[in-house]
Design a protein around this motif. Structure first.
Motif, PDB file in Angstrom:
ATOM      1  N   SER B  48       0.829  -1.201   0.000  1.00 22.34           N
ATOM      2  CA  SER B  48       0.000   0.000   0.000  1.00 22.34           C
ATOM      3  C   SER B  48       0.868   1.257   0.000  1.00 22.34           C
ATOM      4  O   SER B  48       1.859   1.323   0.718  1.00 22.34           O
ATOM      5  CB  SER B  48      -0.891  -0.034   1.244  1.00 22.34           C
ATOM      6  OG  SER B  48      -1.775   1.037   1.197  1.00 22.34           O
ATOM      7  N   GLY B  49       0.495   2.196  -0.842  1.00 18.95           N
ATOM      8  CA  GLY B  49       1.207   3.475  -0.862  1.00 18.95           C
ATOM      9  C   GLY B  49       2.459   3.482  -1.715  1.00 18.95           C
ATOM     10  O   GLY B  49       3.198   4.459  -1.721  1.00 18.95           O
ATOM     11  N   GLY B  51       2.664   3.550  -4.922  1.00 20.04           N
ATOM     12  CA  GLY B  51       2.531   4.345  -6.140  1.00 20.04           C
ATOM     13  C   GLY B  51       1.842   3.637  -7.292  1.00 20.04           C
ATOM     14  O   GLY B  51       1.869   4.128  -8.422  1.00 20.04           O
ATOM     15  N   LYS B  52       1.187   2.506  -7.024  1.00 26.83           N
ATOM     16  CA  LYS B  52       0.519   1.755  -8.094  1.00 26.83           C
ATOM     17  C   LYS B  52      -0.604   2.565  -8.721  1.00 26.83           C
ATOM     18  O   LYS B  52      -0.690   2.695  -9.948  1.00 26.83           O
ATOM     19  CB  LYS B  52      -0.067   0.440  -7.535  1.00 26.83           C
ATOM     20  CG  LYS B  52       0.922  -0.422  -6.801  1.00 26.83           C
ATOM     21  CD  LYS B  52       0.285  -1.688  -6.270  1.00 26.83           C
ATOM     22  CE  LYS B  52      -0.779  -1.470  -5.219  1.00 26.83           C
ATOM     23  NZ  LYS B  52      -0.288  -1.040  -3.908  1.00 26.83           N
ATOM     24  N   THR B  53      -1.487   3.115  -7.856  1.00 28.05           N
ATOM     25  CA  THR B  53      -2.607   3.896  -8.376  1.00 28.05           C
ATOM     26  C   THR B  53      -2.102   5.123  -9.133  1.00 28.05           C
ATOM     27  O   THR B  53      -2.622   5.450 -10.199  1.00 28.05           O
ATOM     28  CB  THR B  53      -3.531   4.317  -7.226  1.00 28.05           C
ATOM     29  OG1 THR B  53      -4.069   3.141  -6.634  1.00 28.05           O
ATOM     30  CG2 THR B  53      -4.670   5.195  -7.714  1.00 28.05           C
ATOM     31  N   THR B  54      -1.066   5.753  -8.601  1.00 27.54           N
ATOM     32  CA  THR B  54      -0.526   6.942  -9.264  1.00 27.54           C
ATOM     33  C   THR B  54      -0.022   6.582 -10.661  1.00 27.54           C
ATOM     34  O   THR B  54      -0.274   7.310 -11.624  1.00 27.54           O
ATOM     35  CB  THR B  54       0.610   7.544  -8.420  1.00 27.54           C
ATOM     36  OG1 THR B  54       0.124   7.748  -7.094  1.00 27.54           O
ATOM     37  CG2 THR B  54       1.075   8.860  -8.988  1.00 27.54           C
TER      38      THR B  54
HETATM   39  N1  LIG Z   1      -2.930  13.762  -5.137  1.00 24.68           N
HETATM   40  C1  LIG Z   1      -1.969  13.447  -4.264  1.00 24.68           C
HETATM   41  N2  LIG Z   1      -1.383  14.384  -3.507  1.00 24.68           N
HETATM   42  C2  LIG Z   1      -0.412  14.066  -2.625  1.00 24.68           C
HETATM   43  N3  LIG Z   1       0.053  12.820  -2.425  1.00 24.68           N
HETATM   44  C3  LIG Z   1      -0.507  11.841  -3.147  1.00 24.68           C
HETATM   45  C4  LIG Z   1      -1.548  12.087  -4.089  1.00 24.68           C
HETATM   46  N4  LIG Z   1      -1.891  10.903  -4.651  1.00 24.68           N
HETATM   47  C5  LIG Z   1      -1.112   9.980  -4.070  1.00 24.68           C
HETATM   48  N5  LIG Z   1      -0.283  10.520  -3.179  1.00 24.68           N
HETATM   49  C6  LIG Z   1       0.720   9.813  -2.376  1.00 24.68           C
HETATM   50  O1  LIG Z   1       1.482   9.015  -3.243  1.00 24.68           O
HETATM   51  C7  LIG Z   1       1.753   7.757  -2.639  1.00 24.68           C
HETATM   52  C8  LIG Z   1       1.324   6.653  -3.571  1.00 24.68           C
HETATM   53  O2  LIG Z   1      -0.071   6.654  -3.643  1.00 24.68           O
HETATM   54  P1  LIG Z   1      -0.868   5.596  -4.503  1.00 24.68           P
HETATM   55  O3  LIG Z   1      -2.305   5.885  -4.351  1.00 24.68           O
HETATM   56  O4  LIG Z   1      -0.325   5.567  -5.871  1.00 24.68           O
HETATM   57  O5  LIG Z   1      -0.504   4.249  -3.750  1.00 24.68           O
HETATM   58  P2  LIG Z   1      -1.003   2.777  -4.061  1.00 24.68           P
HETATM   59  O6  LIG Z   1       0.207   1.983  -4.375  1.00 24.68           O
HETATM   60  O7  LIG Z   1      -2.072   2.785  -5.050  1.00 24.68           O
HETATM   61  O8  LIG Z   1      -1.531   2.327  -2.641  1.00 24.68           O
HETATM   62  P3  LIG Z   1      -2.801   1.428  -2.265  1.00 24.68           P
HETATM   63  O9  LIG Z   1      -2.394   0.009  -2.456  1.00 24.68           O
HETATM   64  O10 LIG Z   1      -2.998   1.754  -0.826  1.00 24.68           O
HETATM   65  O11 LIG Z   1      -3.920   1.865  -3.134  1.00 24.68           O
HETATM   66  C9  LIG Z   1       1.026   7.731  -1.318  1.00 24.68           C
HETATM   67  O12 LIG Z   1       1.969   7.970  -0.300  1.00 24.68           O
HETATM   68  C10 LIG Z   1       0.060   8.871  -1.400  1.00 24.68           C
HETATM   69  O13 LIG Z   1      -0.103   9.468  -0.147  1.00 24.68           O
END
Ligand SMILES: Nc1ncnc2c1ncn2[C@@H]1O[C@H](COP(=O)(O)OP(=O)(O)OP(=O)(O)O)[C@@H](O)[C@H]1O
Ligand SMILES: [Mg+2]
Lengths: 300, 366
Positions: B48-49, B51-54
Motif C-alpha cells: 500500500s502506498g 505508487g501503483k494507483t498513481t
Molecule cells: N494527489 C496526491 N497528492 C499528494 N500525495 C498523493 C496524491 N496521490 C497519491 N499521493 C501519495 O502518493 C503515494 C502513492 O499513492 P498511490 O495511491 O499511488 O498508492 P497505491 O500503491 O495505489 O496504494 P494502495 O495500495 O494503498 O492503493 C502515497 O503515499 C500517497 O499518499
C-alpha cells in the motif's frame, strides 16, 4: 392471547395522542388562516376595511372584469392579469438567473476542501443576519443615480450621465435575486456535496468532454437540489412586497404589493383575499408539477 | 476508434519512459521505465502506498508526469487528457453512474464517441453476454450485487474497445469466493477480447496466478519485472523475495566465489553453497534467502545440516508449515507437502536438522 393485540391497540391510540399537538398547530396556524382568507374572498367588503359576512362572488369577478359605475355592465379589464403575469415573469427570471449564478457558486463551494466548505456556507448566509428591509435600502443606495455604481462609472468616464437603474424592472429582479440567491445556492450545494466526483473522472475516462461530464453526470445527480432551489426561489417571489415597492418605486407592482394595497389603503379585503387564494392555487399547481418531475428524476 | 487501433501493432502497447511524479515535495513515482506488450496481462504489485494507483492514473491521464513520457505505440500521450486516450479504467470503487441503467452505463463511452444508437445497442448486448449479465440491461446499477456491479464496470471499460484496460484493485471489495471466480472471469475476458490489461493489486497470490508479467513496486520504484515464475524463483532483491511468497533469511559470510555461485559460512559454522545474482555482493557479510518448500528435514546432527528447534506445526490440508528457530534465534519456516502415507511431521519442541539443497539458496542485492 388477545393481550398482544390490546397492547398494540393501546400503543396505537397512545401514538395518536402524541400527534395531537402537531395537528393542533397545523389547524391553528395553517388551516384557520387559510379558511379565513378563502371565506373572506367570497364576502362583501366593508367600507372601513374588514368584511360584511354576506356571500358575493364580486371579488373573483373583478379579478378580470370592471363593473361600470353607471349601468353595472361588466367589461374585460386585463390590469390585474398583467400584474399577475408580471409577477410570474419576474419570478421566472429571478429563478433562472439565480440558477445561472447559483449553480457555479455551489459547484465552486462543493469542490473546495472539506474544511473550507463550511466557511463558504457561512459567507453565503451572512445577508440573513440583517433585515430584508435594511438590505433592500442598501441596494437602493448602491444603484440610485448618485449611488456607488453610477459614481464609479462616472469617475471612470465610462458614462457621461448617471444610468437610471433604480425604479426599473431590472432593479426589481436584481433585488429579488439578491434576496433569494442563498435559497438557490444552499440546496444545490447540499446536493453537489454528496456527488461522488470520482464519477466525473469515470466520465472523463469514457471520452466525455468537460461539458458532457457536467451535463450528463454532475447536473443529473444534482437535480434534486436544483429542483428544490428553484421551488424555494420561485414561490417566495410571489410574496415579494418590499423589494418591488422600494426598488420598483411602486411603478411596476407585483402581486404582493397589490394584495397589500387591498388590505391597506384600498380597503377591499375580499379582493385581497381573492388574489391570495388564486395565487395559492397557482403555487400548489406549480409544486404539483415539480413534484411529478422530481419523482420522474428519482425513478430514472 | 480506427485512429486508435492503427498504432497498436508496432512494438509495445505502452512505454513508460523515465516517469517521475512528484506531489509537492513527495515523490510518488520515482524514475519508472516499463514496456507493456500488446495483449498482455500485466500486473503492478506492491505494498500500500507504493505508487501503483498513481502510475495507473498517469497512464489514464488523470495525472501528468513531472518528468518522463508515456508512449502509446509510437505516439506520446503524456499530455493528452483522459478523454483523448484510447485507454479505459475499471475503478476500485467501480464509479458506476447511479442515475443510469446497466445498459446506459455500458454504452456511455460509445455514446460519447458519437456511435450510432444501433451500433451501441449491438455492442452493449455483446458486452452483457460477455460478462454474463444478459437480460439485466434495464436494471438500475444501484440494484445490483457487488459482483454484478463489478462486471458492469468491466463491461463499461471494455465496450469502447480500448487499447489498454486499466484495473485498479478491481477485486478487493469482493469476498473470497466471488474474488476467485472473478479472477478466472478476468483472465477469460482478457483472452477473448485481446485487450492489454494493466492490473493493480497488492495481493501477491492474485498477481502470481493471473499475470503474464508482473512489475513489483516499492516506494515509487519498480524493482523487478518478469513472469510469475521469474519473480518467485529469481527475485531481484531482498524486498521482492520477502514480498512474493514466504522466504527465510539467513545471515552469513561469503567465503569463496566461483562465478555465479559461492560458498557461504552461516553463523553457526555450517557451510552452504548459494547462487549469486548479478547485483549480489561478492564478499563480506551477506544474507541468503531460501523458500520454505526448498528446505529439507533430516535428523539432527546429520552431516551438513543446521540444527533447529520446532516451535509450531501448522496443518494446511495440502501441506504443513513447520515454524522453527535456529540456535541463535533466527526463525526458519519449512513447508512440507502432505503425503498419503501420513508421514511424520516433526513434533513441537523436537530438535531437527535442516538441509539447504544445492542451488536452492541465493544471495541477493539488499
Ligand atoms: N494527489 C496526491 N497528492 C499528494 N500525495 C498523493 C496524491 N496521490 C497519491 N499521493 C501519495 O502518493 C503515494 C502513492 O499513492 P498511490 O495511491 O499511488 O498508492 P497505491 O500503491 O495505489 O496504494 P494502495 O495500495 O494503498 O492503493 C502515497 O503515499 C500517497 O499518499
Ligand atoms: Mg491504490
Amino acid at each position: 392471547m388477545a393481550t398482544d393485540v390490546d397492547i398494540a391497540e393501546a400503543q396505537l391510540s397512545h401514538k395518536r395522542w402524541l400527534t395531537a399537538p402537531a395537528l393542533l398547530c397545523i389547524t391553528l396556524f395553517g388551516m384557520v388562516p387559510l379558511i379565513t382568507v378563502m371565506s373572506y374572498s367570497l364576502m362583501q367588503p366593508s367600507e372601513y376595511g374588514g368584511v360584511v359576512p354576506k356571500f358575493s362572488p364580486d371579488a373573483y369577478i373583478s379579478l378580470l372584469f370592471q363593473r361600470d359605475v353607471f349601468d353595472d355592465a361588466l367589461t374585460f379589464s386585463p390590469d390585474y392579469l398583467i400584474i399577475f403575469a408580471r409577477t410570474v415573469a419576474f419570478g421566472a427570471a429571478t429563478t433562472l438567473l439565480c440558477l445561472l449564478i447559483g449553480f457555479p457558486t455551489a459547484y465552486f463551494m462543493a469542490t473546495r476542501s472539506p474544511d473550507t466548505r463550511n466557511r463558504w456556507v457561512l459567507l453565503i448566509t451572512i445577508p440573513f443576519w440583517s433585515n430584508l428591509l435594511v438590505r433592500t435600502i442598501a441596494i437602493m443606495f448602491i444603484i440610485r443615480d448618485e449611488g456607488l455604481i453610477n459614481m464609479i462609472m462616472l469617475s471612470l468616464d465610462l458614462i457621461n450621465a448617471p444610468v437610471g437603474i433604480i425604479f426599473t424592472d431590472f432593479a426589481i429582479v436584481l433585488g429579488l435575486i439578491y434576496s433569494f440567491l442563498p435559497f438557490m445556492i444552499l440546496p444545490i450545494y447540499a446536493a453537489l456535496e454528496k456527488v461522488d466526483f470520482r464519477l466525473a473522472e469515470a466520465g472523463f475516462d469514457l471520452y466525455a468532454s468537460r461539458f458532457q461530464v457536467l451535463w450528463r453526470i454532475i447536473i443529473p445527480l444534482a437535480m434534486p437540489g436544483i429542483i428544490t432551489g428553484c421551488v424555494l426561489v420561485f414561490i417566495p417571489t410571489f410574496g415579494a412586497y418590499v423589494t418591488p415597492l422600494l426598488l420598483g418605486g411602486g411603478r411596476h407592482m407585483m402581486i404582493g404589493d397589490l394584495i397589500a394595497l387591498q388590505f391597506g389603503s384600498s380597503r377591499n379585503w375580499p379582493l385581497g383575499s381573492a388574489f391570495a387564494t388564486v395565487l395559492m392555487g397557482f403555487v400548489l399547481l406549480a409544486l404539483y408539477i415539480q413534484a411529478r418531475k422530481a419523482m420522474g428524476v428519482s425513478h430514472g | 476508434m480506427t485512429e486508435f487501433q492503427s498504432s497498436a501493432t508496432s512494438g509495445s502497447a505502452v512505454d513508460m519512459l523515465g516517469i517521475v511524479k512528484d506531489f509537492d515535495t513527495f515523490r510518488a513515482v520515482d524514475d519508472v521505465t516499463l514496456k507493456i506488450q500488446p495483449n498482455e496481462f500485466f500486473t503492478l504489485l506492491g505494498p500500500s502506498g507504493c505508487g501503483k494507483t498513481t502510475l495507473l492514473r498517469l497512464m489514464a491521464g488523470f495525472e501528468t508526469p513531472t518528468t518522463g513520457s508515456i508512449l502509446l505505440g509510437t505516439k506520446d500521450i503524456s499530455r493528452l487528457p483522459p478523454n483523448h486516450r484510447p485507454i479505459n479504467t475499471v475503478f476500485q470503487s467501480y464509479a458506476l453512474f447511479p442515475h443510469m441503467t446497466v445498459a446506459e452505463n455500458i454504452g456511455f463511452g460509445l455514446k460519447m464517441l458519437g456511435r450510432s444508437r444501433s451500433e451501441i445497442k449491438v455492442t452493449v448486448d455483446e458486452m452483457l453476454r460477455l460478462v454474463r449479465l444478459e437480460g439485466r440491461g434495464d436494471s438500475l446499477v444501484t440494484r445490483l450485487s457487488g459482483g454484478q456491479q463489478q462486471r458492469v464496470a468491466l463491461a463499461r471499460g471494455l465496450a469502447p474497445r480500448p487499447q489498454i484496460l486499466l484495473l485498479d484493485e478491481p477485486l478487493s471489495a469482493l469476498d473470497l469466493k466471488l474474488r476467485q471466480s472473478m479472477q478466472i472471469e478476468l483472465k477469460r475476458l482478457q483472452a477473448e477480447t485481446g485487450i492489454t490489461f494493466v492490473f493493480v493489486t497488492h495481493d501477491q497470490e492474485e498477481a502470481l496466478t493471473m499475470s503474464d508479467r508482473i512489475a513489483v513496486m516499492n516506494a515509487g520504484k519498480v524493482l523487478q519485472v518478469g513472469s510469475s515464475r521469474d519473480i518467485y524463483e529469481h527475485p531481484a532483491d531482498r524486498f521482492v523475495a520477502g514480498f512474493i511468497g514466504e522466504t527465510n533469511f539467513l545471515q552469513g559470510d561469503l567465503e569463496a566465489v566461483d562465478g555465479m555461485s559461492g560458498t557461504v559460512r552461516l553463523k553457526n559454522g555450517v557451510r552452504v553453497s548459494a547462487g549469486l545474482s548479478e547485483e549480489a555482493p561478492r564478499h563480506g557479510a551477506i544474507t541468503i534467502v531460501i523458500r520454505p518448500e526448498h528446505i529439507e528435514i533430516t535428523d539432527v546432527g546429520a552431516a551438513g545440516s543446521i540444527a533447529a528447534t520446532v516451535a509450531t506445526v501448522v496443518y494446511f490440508g495440502t501441506d504443513t508449515h513447520i515454524h522453527t528457530h535456529l540456535a541463535d534465534g533466527t526463525p526458519v519456516i519449512i513447508r512440507q507437502q502432505n503425503r498419503r502415507d501420513g508421514s511424520r511431521a516433526p513434533q513441537t519442541n523436537a530438535l531437527i536438522g535442516l538441509v539447504l539443497p544445492l542451488g536452492a539458496s541465493q544471495v541477493l542485492r539488499d
